[in-house]
Enzyme design. Structure first.
Site, PDB file in Angstrom:
ATOM      1  N   HIS A 114      34.301  37.055  37.597  1.00 25.15           N
ATOM      2  CA  HIS A 114      33.222  37.459  38.502  1.00 25.15           C
ATOM      3  C   HIS A 114      32.432  38.640  37.960  1.00 25.15           C
ATOM      4  CE1 HIS A 114      34.716  34.912  41.814  1.00 25.15           C
ATOM      5  NE2 HIS A 114      35.916  35.208  41.322  1.00 25.15           N
ATOM      6  N   SER A 142      44.121  33.518  50.422  1.00 22.88           N
ATOM      7  CA  SER A 142      43.088  34.553  50.385  1.00 22.88           C
ATOM      8  C   SER A 142      42.703  35.089  51.763  1.00 22.88           C
ATOM      9  CB  SER A 142      41.841  34.014  49.706  1.00 22.88           C
ATOM     10  OG  SER A 142      42.163  33.549  48.412  1.00 22.88           O
ATOM     11  N   ASP A 188      42.160  34.082  37.572  1.00 26.39           N
ATOM     12  CA  ASP A 188      41.333  34.044  38.769  1.00 26.39           C
ATOM     13  C   ASP A 188      41.047  32.579  39.067  1.00 26.39           C
ATOM     14  OD1 ASP A 188      39.482  36.146  40.379  1.00 26.39           O
ATOM     15  OD2 ASP A 188      38.547  34.155  40.296  1.00 26.39           O
ATOM     16  N   CYS A 200      37.415  37.315  44.834  1.00 23.47           N
ATOM     17  CA  CYS A 200      37.866  37.599  43.481  1.00 23.47           C
ATOM     18  C   CYS A 200      39.353  37.951  43.460  1.00 23.47           C
ATOM     19  CB  CYS A 200      37.050  38.751  42.909  1.00 23.47           C
ATOM     20  SG  CYS A 200      37.681  39.321  41.325  1.00 23.47           S
TER      21      CYS A 200
END
Lengths: 369, 621
Positions: B371, B326, B365, B384
C-alpha cells in the site's frame, strides 16, 4: 425419699412412682398412633417425629405428676382451680383465636387454659367431696355442680362446645362415683331434657349446624355434612380387613378433612378395617381396666374419686371421637386420645395418668403413716 | 380428726365408690358394644356399598395450569402464542393396567409410537398420582371415536389444553428457543406444586431464560369426579395467574430481512441498538422449525436436523466462534493511539510484506504489491495488514490483549439468552495455560489482524462495534424490552446497566478511528466503497476475511463440498448514522469469501431498512 431406703427391693419403675402395666399399655397405644399418623399425614416422617417428641413431653409430664403425692396435690388443688378460672376470664378478655377465643399467648408460647380445666375440675370436685358423707346430700351436690358449672360455662362461651362438654363430664363423673342417688340422677336427667330447647337457643349457629348435620348429613353434603359423609365412606370402604397401611384411597386422595387430627380414626378404619378397630379398642381397654383397678385399690376417697374420674374421662374422649367419626355424634373438636396429631391433649392425658400412678404408688407410704 | 369421723365412714364410702366404678365399667362395655355395632354395620354389613362409593364418588383437586405468557416482537407481531389442542387426560391413579389401556386407546385412535413413548416417560417421571396427557392435537375424528367408546375407558377424559405455537417457525427459533415436555431432571429442580398442571417448560432461548416470568402461577379447582373420570361439577375454584407477556427489542421486519439476506448461505446477522443495548435483529441461518420440538420431536426429524452438514440447530449468532479477521483493526488502531505507540498521521511503509527482526519468514499483506506509505486512516480504509503487524508488535501481545478485552472480546456479553460462547482474545498467560507453550512474536502479528488464536461470536462483534459507536459506553445486549402483565396491562422494562467499558485519554482517538471506518465505505480507496454508494446517511464499516485452516472434524462432506467449505469466511461490521449512531451490525457469511463483496451489502441493507424504512430495499451486487 425415706421409702427408698426402707425398701431396697423396689423396682426402678416403683422408685420412679410409675406403674408398669399402665405405662406399657399407654406406650402401646402411642405406637399405634405414630403408625397411623405416618399414613394419615401423607407419609410425613417430619410430622411423626414431631408427634413423638410430644409424646416424650407427655411422658415427662406423667413422671412429674407421679412424683407429687396425693397429700401434696390436695394442698395445691384450690389454687390450681382458682388460677384456671382466672385464666379463662383473661381469655375472654384478651385471648386470641380463629373464630373463637381459646388461646392465651405468652411470647412465643400459646396455650389453652381450658386444657387445665380438664384436670382441675375433677380434682376440685374430688377435693370438695373427699371429706363429705357419701353418698352426698342435695346441698353437697349443688355445691359440686357450681364448682363444675362455672368453668364449663366460661369455656362454652369461648365458644368451645367440645371442651365444655368434656370438662362438665369429668366433674359429673366424680359426682357419679361419689354415689349420688339414682333418684337425683333421674331428676337431673329430666331437668336436662326440659332445658334442652333453651340450650339450643344459647348455641352458636355453627354449633346448631353440627347437631343438625349429625341428624341428617345428606342435607348439606358439600358444606357441613361433608366431613361426616366422607369419613363414613372411608370407614365403610375399609370393610373387614381394611385396604392396608398407606393404601387408604379416600384419605390419600386428600379429600378427607382433618385426617391427621380429629378424623384420624377414619383413616385407621379405612386402612385396618373392622379387625383393626377391635384391636385398637382392646388396646384402649387395657389402659382403662388397669386404671380402674388402680382406682378400686386406692386407699382414700380422694384417690378413688380422681382415679375413677380420669379413667372415665379418657373413655369418653374415645367414645365421643369415634362416635363423631362414625357419624353417630355431632362433629365436635375432640381428638382421639394418644392417636390424633396434636400436643396439648396428649400432654394433659399423660399428666392425668401421672396422677393415677401417684395415687397408686404412694399407697403403701400412706398406709405406713 | 375425730370430729368428722362421726359423719363419714371411709369403708362405706369405698364400697359406694367401687360399686359405682363397676357400674361405670359395665356402661362402658355397653357403649363399646354400641360403637362396635355401628362400625360393624358400616364395615361389614354395608362394606360393599361404601367401597363402591369410595371408588365412584371422589372429590379431587385438579390444578389449573396458567396460560403461558405470549411473546411479541418490538412492533407487536406475535411470535410465540398458545393454541388450544385436545389431548386425553389419563388419571394414572385410577387405572390398573396402564399398558393395556394405552394399547387399546392407541388401536382406537391410531396414536403414534412417539405419543405413547412420551406418555410413559411422563408417567415415569411424575409417579402415578396425577393426570397425564396422552396424544397431542387430537383431530375431530379421533375425538368422535373416543367419545363413542369412552364408557370402556374409566379414568380417561378429553381435555383441552393450550399448546405453544411459533407462527413464524424458522425465523425466531434461535431467539425464542422452544418449550418441551418437562423431563425427569427438570422435575427435580422446579417447584413441583407450581408445575402440577403444566407439562411443558422452556428448554432453550428466551423460553428458557424467562421461564419463571412466562410460566405464571398455578390455580386449582375442586371437582367431583365419577368413576369414568368425568368431572361432574366444579365445587371451588382458584384461578391461575397467567404468565407475563414479553415484548422483544427485535424488529419483525428487520429479522425477516436478515433471513432473506442470508438465504442460501450459512451465516449470522446481529444488529444492536447502541443506545439501549436492545437487539434489533438476531439471525442464524439455516434455522429450524421450533414447533417440531414442542410435543417431542420424532427421532427421524431430529436425526435429519442433527446430521445436516449445515447444522441448523447450531446458533451461529450466539455460539459460533469465528476468527474476526480485519474487523478488529479499528480496535487495534485505538489501542495504538491510547498506548502512545502511534499517532493518527504517523506513517508506516508497506512494501506488501513484513519481516520480524532476526527472522527469515515474510508475513504478507493481502495486497501483494503493498500500500506504500500509510497512516492510520488509510490503513483502515484499505485494510493494510503491514501497518497492523507493525503496530501489534510495538504494542506487545499482553498490552494489546488487555485493551481488546475491554470491548467484551474474550468474555460472553451477558445477553439474556442461554448458552452464549465467550470467544478468545489470547495473551501469553492464556497460551501458557491452555497450550503449555511460550508466546512467539510471530503470533502477535496474526492476532493484530484478527487471526491466529482469536475467536469471536457475531454477537460479540456487534457489541464491540456498538461500544465503538458510543465512544466506549456499553449496555449489556438483550432481546427482551418489556414485560407486561396481561391482566393489568402494566409493563415493566428490565434494567440493563449502562457503563463506560473503554475510557481513552482523548476523544479525538474515537473520532479518528471512526473516520478511518467511514473511509472504508465512503472513501475513494475504501475496501467496501461500493456499499457506501447512494446511502442517504453516512456510516462507518470494516470488512474482514477470515482464513480457514481446517474443517470441523465431525462433519462428513463430498469433495466438491470440501472445496466450498475451505473458502474464507466473509465478515462485516458497521454502525450508522455517523453523527448519531442508532444501529450497530455484525454480519458473518461462512465461506462467503469476501467481507466487502458478500457481507457488506447485507449490513447495508439492514441499516437501510432500519434507518430509512420508507425507501425500497434492494440487494446491490
Amino acid at each position: 425419699m425415706s421409702a427408698l431406703l426402707i425398701n431396697p427391693t423396689k423396682s426402678i419403675l416403683e422408685r420412679m412412682h410409675l406403674d408398669g402395666p399402665l405405662l406399657g399399655a399407654i406406650v402401646l397405644v402411642c405406637m399405634f398412633g405414630l403408625v397411623v399418623l405416618y399414613s394419615a399425614s401423607g407419609e410425613s416422617s417430619d410430622m411423626v417425629s414431631r408427634q413423638a417428641i410430644r409424646f416424650g413431653l407427655g411422658l415427662v409430664a406423667m413422671l412429674v405428676m407421679a412424683q407429687i403425692s396425693p397429700d401434696r396435690l390436695l394442698r395445691w388443688i384450690p389454687g390450681m382451680y382458682a388460677l384456671g378460672i382466672a385464666l379463662l376470664v383473661l381469655v375472654a378478655i384478651i385471648g386470641i383465636g380463629r373464630g373463637s377465643q381459646r388461646w392465651l399467648s405468652f411470647g412465643p408460647v400459646q396455650f389453652q387454659p381450658s386444657e387445665i380445666m380438664k384436670l382441675a375440675v375433677p380434682l376440685m370436685t374430688a377435693w370438695y367431696l373427699r371429706n363429705r358423707i357419701l353418698p352426698p346430700g342435695l346441698g353437697t351436690v349443688a355445691a359440686a355442680l357450681i364448682i363444675i358449672g362455672l368453668p364449663a360455662l366460661l369455656i362454652f362461651e369461648q365458644p368451645d362446645l367440645g371442651t365444655a362438654v368434656l370438662v362438665t363430664a369429668a366433674g359429673i363423673f366424680v359426682l357419679f362415683l361419689s354415689g349420688v342417688r339414682w333418684r337425683l340422677i333421674g331428676i337431673a336427667a329430666g331437668i336436662m331434657l326440659a332445658v334442652l330447647p333453651a340450650v339450643w337457643f344459647l348455641m352458636h349457629d355453627y354449633q346448631r349446624q353440627r347437631v343438625l348435620t349429625m341428624l341428617d348429613p345428606q342435607a348439606d353434603p358439600l358444606g357441613a355434612g361433608y366431613h361426616s359423609i366422607q369419613s363414613v365412606i372411608a370407614i365403610g370402604s375399609g370393610a373387614t380387613y381394611g385396604k392396608g397401611w398407606l393404601n387408604g384411597t379416600q384419605s390419600h386422595l386428600e379429600f378427607l378433612p382433618e385426617r391427621h387430627t380429629d378424623f384420624i380414626f377414619a383413616v385407621y378404619c379405612e386402612e385396618f378395617g373392622f379387625v383393626g378397630v377391635v384391636v385398637l379398642l382392646l388396646a384402649y381397654m387395657l389402659i382403662i381396666s388397669r386404671a380402674f383397678a388402680i382406682a378400686m385399690q386406692a386407699q382414700t376417697v380422694f384417690g378413688r374419686l380422681i382415679a375413677g374420674s380420669i379413667t372415665m374421662t379418657f373413655f369418653i374422649y374415645i367414645f365421643v371421637n369415634m362416635g363423631m367419626v362414625a357419624g353417630v355424634l355431632p362433629v365436635v373438636g375432640v381428638p382421639l386420645p394418644l392417636i390424633s396429631y396434636g400436643g396439648t391433649s396428649a400432654v394433659t392425658l399423660m399428666a392425668g395418668f401421672g396422677i393415677l400412678m401417684s395415687v397408686h404408688t404412694h399407697r403403701r407410704f400412706n398406709a405406713a403413716l | 380428726m375425730p370430729g368428722s369421723v362421726r359423719f363419714t365412714n371411709p369403708e362405706q364410702s369405698a364400697r359406694t365408690i367401687n360399686l359405682r366404678i363397676v357400674i361405670s365399667a359395665v356402661i362402658m362395655v355397653l357403649m363399646c358394644g354400641l360403637l362396635l355395632s355401628r362400625l360393624a354395620y358400616l364395615q361389614i354389613v354395608n362394606a360393599e356399598y361404601y367401597t363402591t362409593l369410595s371408588q365412584n364418588n371422589r372429590v379431587k383437586v385438579l390444578p389449573l395450569a396458567p396460560p403461558r405468557g405470549l411473546i411479541f416482537s418490538r412492533d407487536g407481531t406475535i411470535v410465540a402464542e398458545n393454541r388450544p389442542s385436545f389431548v386425553l387426560a389419563i388419571d394414572t391413579a385410577v387405572i390398573g393396567d396402564l399398558h393395556e389401556t394405552v394399547a387399546a386407546l392407541s388401536g382406537l385412535l391410531e396414536l403414534t409410537q412417539d405419543d405413547i413413548d412420551s406418555f410413559f416417560a411422563e408417567v415415569k417421571s411424575r409417579g402415578r398420582v396425577d393426570e397425564v396427557a396422552l396424544g397431542n392435537n387430537l383431530s375431530e375424528t379421533q375425538l368422535a371415536r373416543f367419545a363413542a367408546q369412552s364408557h370402556r375407558f374409566p379414568g380417561v377424559r378429553i381435555d383441552a389444553r393450550l399448546t405453544r405455537y411459533y407462527p413464524q417457525t424458522d425465523l425466531w427459533a434461535h431467539v425464542l428457543g422452544y418449550v418441551g415436555r418437562i423431563n425427569e431432571q427438570e422435575l427435580k429442580s422446579i417447584d413441583t406444586a407450581e408445575y402440577r398442571g403444566t407439562s411443558h417448560i422452556g428448554k432453550s432461548g428466551i423460553e428458557y431464560t424467562y421461564e419463571t416470568i412466562l410460566h405464571g402461577s398455578v390455580g386449582f379447582q375442586k371437582v367431583e369426579i365419577n368413576a369414568q373420570g368425568r368431572i361432574l361439577r366444579v365445587l371451588e375454584r382458584t384461578l391461575p395467574e397467567p404468565g407475563r407477556d414479553l415484548y422483544l427489542t427485535i424488529d419483525a421486519g428487520l429479522q425477516q430481512l436478515a433471513f432473506e439476506l442470508l438465504a442460501g448461505n450459512r451465516g449470522a446477522i446481529v444488529a444492536l441498538d447502541p443506545l439501549t443495548g436492545g437487539v434489533l435483529a438476531f439471525a442464524s441461518n439455516p434455522s429450524f422449525n421450533p414447533n417440531l420440538f414442542v410435543n417431542g420431536i420424532s427421532s427421524k426429524d431430529y436425526a435429519l436436523l442433527r446430521d445436516s452438514p449445515d447444522r441448523p440447530l447450531f446458533n451461529r449468532a450466539l455460539q459460533g466462534q469465528y476468527p474476526p479477521g480485519s474487523t478488529v483493526k479499528p480496535l487495534v488502531a485505538l489501542a495504538g493511539l491510547q498506548n502512545g505507540v502511534r499517532t493518527t498521521g504517523e506513517e508506516t511503509w508497506c512494501p506488501g510484506w513484513y519481516r520480524l527482526p532476526g527472522e527469515q519468514r515474510r508475513y504478507h499483506d493481502w495486497q501483494r504489491q503493498g500500500h506504500g506509505h500509510v497512516n492510520l486512516i488509510r490503513a483502515l480504509a484499505e485494510s493494510c495488514d503491514i501497518y497492523f503487524y507493525d503496530l501489534a508488535r510495538d504494542l506487545g501481545i499482553d498490552t494489546l490483549s488487555d485493551f481488546m478485552r475491554q470491548f467484551g472480546l474474550n468474555s460472553p456479553t451477558g445477553i439474556d439468552l442461554p448458552g452464549e460462547a465467550g470467544g478468545i482474545f489470547p495473551n501469553s498467560e492464556w497460551k501458557a495455560r491452555t497450550r503449555k507453550q511460550p508466546w512467539y512474536p510471530g503470533e502477535t502479528l496474526s492476532v493484530g489482524i484478527g487471526q491466529g488464536f482469536t475467536l469471536a461470536t457475531p454477537l460479540q462483534l456487534a457489541f464491540a462495534t456498538s461500544i465503538l459507536a458510543r465512544h466506549g459506553v456499553g449496555i449489556t445486549p438483550h432481546v427482551v424490552g418489556q414485560i407486561e402483565d396481561p391482566l393489568l396491562h402494566q409493563a415493566v422494562e428490565p434494567e440493563f446497566v449502562e457503563r463506560e467499558m473503554v475510557s481513552l485519554d482523548s476523544d479525538q482517538y474515537w473520532t479518528d478511528v471512526t473516520h478511518g471506518m467511514e473511509e472504508v465505505v465512503h472513501g475513494n480507496r475504501g475496501t467496501a466503497r461500493k456499499v457506501g454508494q447512494n446511502a442517504g446517511y453516512r456510516f462507518a464499516g470494516k470488512s474482514g476475511t477470515a482464513q480457514l485452516f481446517s474443517l470441523p472434524q465431525d462433519v462428513k462432506l463430498s469433495p466438491e463440498e470440501i472445496s466450498e467449505r475451505l473458502r474464507d469466511h466473509a465478515l462485516f461490521v458497521a454502525f450508522g448514522p455517523l453523527e448519531n449512531p442508532q444501529i450497530a451490525v455484525a454480519v458473518i457469511v461462512e465461506n462467503g469469501v469476501g467481507g466487502s463483496s458478500t457481507a457488506a451489502p447485507m449490513a447495508r441493507a439492514i441499516m437501510d431498512q432500519y434507518l430509512q424504512p420508507s425507501r425500497d430495499v434492494s440487494l446491490t451486487d
